[in-house]
Design an enzyme around this catalytic site. Structure first.
Site, short mmCIF file in Angstrom:
data_model
loop_
_atom_site.label_atom_id
_atom_site.label_comp_id
_atom_site.label_asym_id
_atom_site.label_seq_id
_atom_site.Cartn_x
_atom_site.Cartn_y
_atom_site.Cartn_z
N HIS A 72 0.74 -1.26 0.05
CA HIS A 72 -0.15 0.11 0.11
C HIS A 72 0.84 1.27 -0.10
O HIS A 72 1.84 1.51 0.87
CB HIS A 72 -0.79 -0.03 1.11
N TYR A 200 -9.15 5.96 7.31
CA TYR A 200 -9.29 6.21 8.78
C TYR A 200 -10.27 7.29 8.86
O TYR A 200 -10.06 8.38 8.20
CB TYR A 200 -8.03 6.51 9.15
N PRO A 292 -4.24 0.60 18.77
CA PRO A 292 -3.99 0.07 17.29
C PRO A 292 -3.95 1.01 16.32
O PRO A 292 -3.68 0.57 14.92
CB PRO A 292 -5.17 -1.12 17.15
N LYS A 296 1.12 -0.39 15.13
CA LYS A 296 2.44 -0.20 15.30
C LYS A 296 2.71 -1.54 16.42
O LYS A 296 3.82 -1.71 16.66
CB LYS A 296 2.83 0.96 16.14
N TYR A 383 4.31 6.60 10.16
CA TYR A 383 3.28 5.36 9.71
C TYR A 383 4.20 4.32 8.93
O TYR A 383 3.98 3.23 9.11
CB TYR A 383 2.30 6.08 8.65
#
Ligand code: FAD
Ligand code: PHB
Length: 390
Positions: A72, A200, A292, A296, A383
């Protein structure tokens, strides 16, 4: 029984440490309290950083991940009727891979069976001791028989509720904790993902995440109250709630189906300092928990065991530098991931107690993020994963 490293717990931390030690020719045994099927049945993480992918490659278990994992290059943030893509690859030159924790675990278990290393499953009454001496040991009952495993070192890879951290005297350990006033209700279903990348969302009904395990298996989450019971959520109620939190176009496109797993996970930030007590070393969820948001947990488990494996390898080659600096090095990466997960959680969830002011602060920060390449770079860099300290 006697070995060089006794590993407690056969989750991702314990199994990956085992694979790295095997490669270096270091003798070790893993002791796990549950059965292999139970370990494989826990549906958890889904996103791997490049650092974790590289470690799985190094351990020799990356083949299926490269064949079946989904790379991704970005994800979407949705809030206040807006949608903004964080282009991870353009901002950092790196990407993440969507590949389920159960698949990572299965690959590590298959590799372990193929190379003939010992894992004791279904061990009862696991206990650790002697780690403040030169002769640490693990005891357990197997098939009704008491066993004692002596080792040079113990690796506590037994998760948040494990026995290793609990065996350290309170005076030797410091813990830092933040418990969030909500959880994530998650559903796994064999339906195509609503979008080819993760979404998100911060909606006025609460956080939502649209994730996936493959092109035919979706993983969705919605923020829920801590007092909610998973049995009270029918599949229909879950899909209805998800649709209310998704952007309208995605809600219309959403394909629903029967859930194959449904669970509620509370959100917590937690860190233990130090991560070493004499000859006992903690790694992964045994030492720290992140909420979550930001994916990580599994990635931190991988970087801990990379540092720990390096320390043991150096020890057997004649230097204690790696094990002596393990705690400090691991914690410097852990605290940065804690900060990022806490920040991303704070940005994307509804916090009723912070009122209208808190909601406006979130919107201002999201608006700023969308307009600032610098802010997006900070987010993307965290990220995709920070480097393992050298
Ligand atoms: P665990 O997976 O907890 O394994 C510990 C093992 O030790 C278990 O098998 C347990 O049975 C065993 N054990 C426990 N006690 C004992 C004992 N006394 N004796 C012997 N064995 C024992 N992380 C990410 O990186 N990305 C994500 O996308 C992500 N999503 C998540 C979503 C959810 C809903 C949840 C709950 C977690 C998520 N995580 C994610 C976090 C990730 O799953 C964990 O960080 C990861 O499982 C940690 O691995 P571990 O091996 O350290 O611990
Ligand atoms: C998941 O797919 O389970 C997942 C993905 C991203 C997260 C957390 C969980 O941030």
């Amino acid at each position: 029984m006697r070995t060089q490293v006794a590993i407690v717990g056969a989750g991702p931390s314990g199994l990956l440490l085992g694979a790295l030690l095997h490669k270096a020719g270091i003798d070790h045994v893993i002791v796990e309290q549950r059965s292999p099927d139970y370990v494989l049945g826990r549906i958890r993480a889904g996103v791997l950083e490049q650092v974790a992918v590289d470690l799985l490659d190094e351990a020799g278990v990356g083949a299926r991940l490269h064949a079946e994992g989904l790379p991704h290059d970005g994800f979407d943030l949705c809030f206040d009727g807006r949608r903004h893509r964080i282009d991870l690859h353009a901002l950092t030159g790196k990407r993440v891979v969507v590949y389920g924790q159960t698949e990572v675990t299965r690959d590590l278990m298959d590799h372990r069976a193929a190379v003939g290393r010992t894992t004791v499953y279904d061990a009862d009454n696991v206990a650790v001791g002697g780690f403040d001496t030169a002769r640490p040991f693990v005891t357990f009952r197997q098939g009704g028989v008491e066993q004692r495993l002596e080792a040079d070192f113990i690796a506590g890879c037994d998760g948040f509720h494990g026995v290793c951290r609990a065996s350290v005297p309170g005076s030797a350990i410091q813990t830092f904790e933040k418990v969030y006033p909500f959880g994530w209700l998650g559903v796994l279903a064999d339906v195509p993902p609503v979008s080819h990348e993760l979404i998100y969302g911060n909606s006025d009904r609460g956080f939502m995440l649209a994730s996936m395990r493959s092109k035919t298996r979706s993983r969705y989450y919605v923020q829920c109250r801590l007092d909610e019971k998973v049995e009270a959520w029918s599949d229909d109620a879950f899909w209805d709630e998800l649709k209310r939190r998704l952007p309208a176009a995605d809600a219309e496109r959403l394909v629903t189906g029967p859930s194959i797993e449904k669970s509620i996970a509370p959100l917590r930030s937690f860190v233990t300092e130090p991560m070493r007590f004499g000859r006992l070393f903690l790694a992964g969820d045994a030492a720290h928990i992140v909420p979550p948001t930001g994916a990580k947990g599994l990635n931190l488990a991988a970087s801990d065991v990379a540092l720990l494996a390096r320390g043991f390898i150096e020890h057997y080659a004649g230097s204690n530098e790696g094990i002596d600096r393990y705690s400090e090095r691991a914690l410097s990466r852990v605290w940065k991931a804690e900060r990022f997960s806490w920040w991303f959680t704070s940005l994307m969830h509804q916090f009723p107690e912070t009122g209208g002011f808190g909601a406006k602060m979130q919107l201002a920060e999201l608006d700023y993020l969308c307009g600032s390449v610098a802010a997006q770079t900070v987010m993307a860099e965290n990220y995709v994963g920070l480097p393992i300290p050298g």
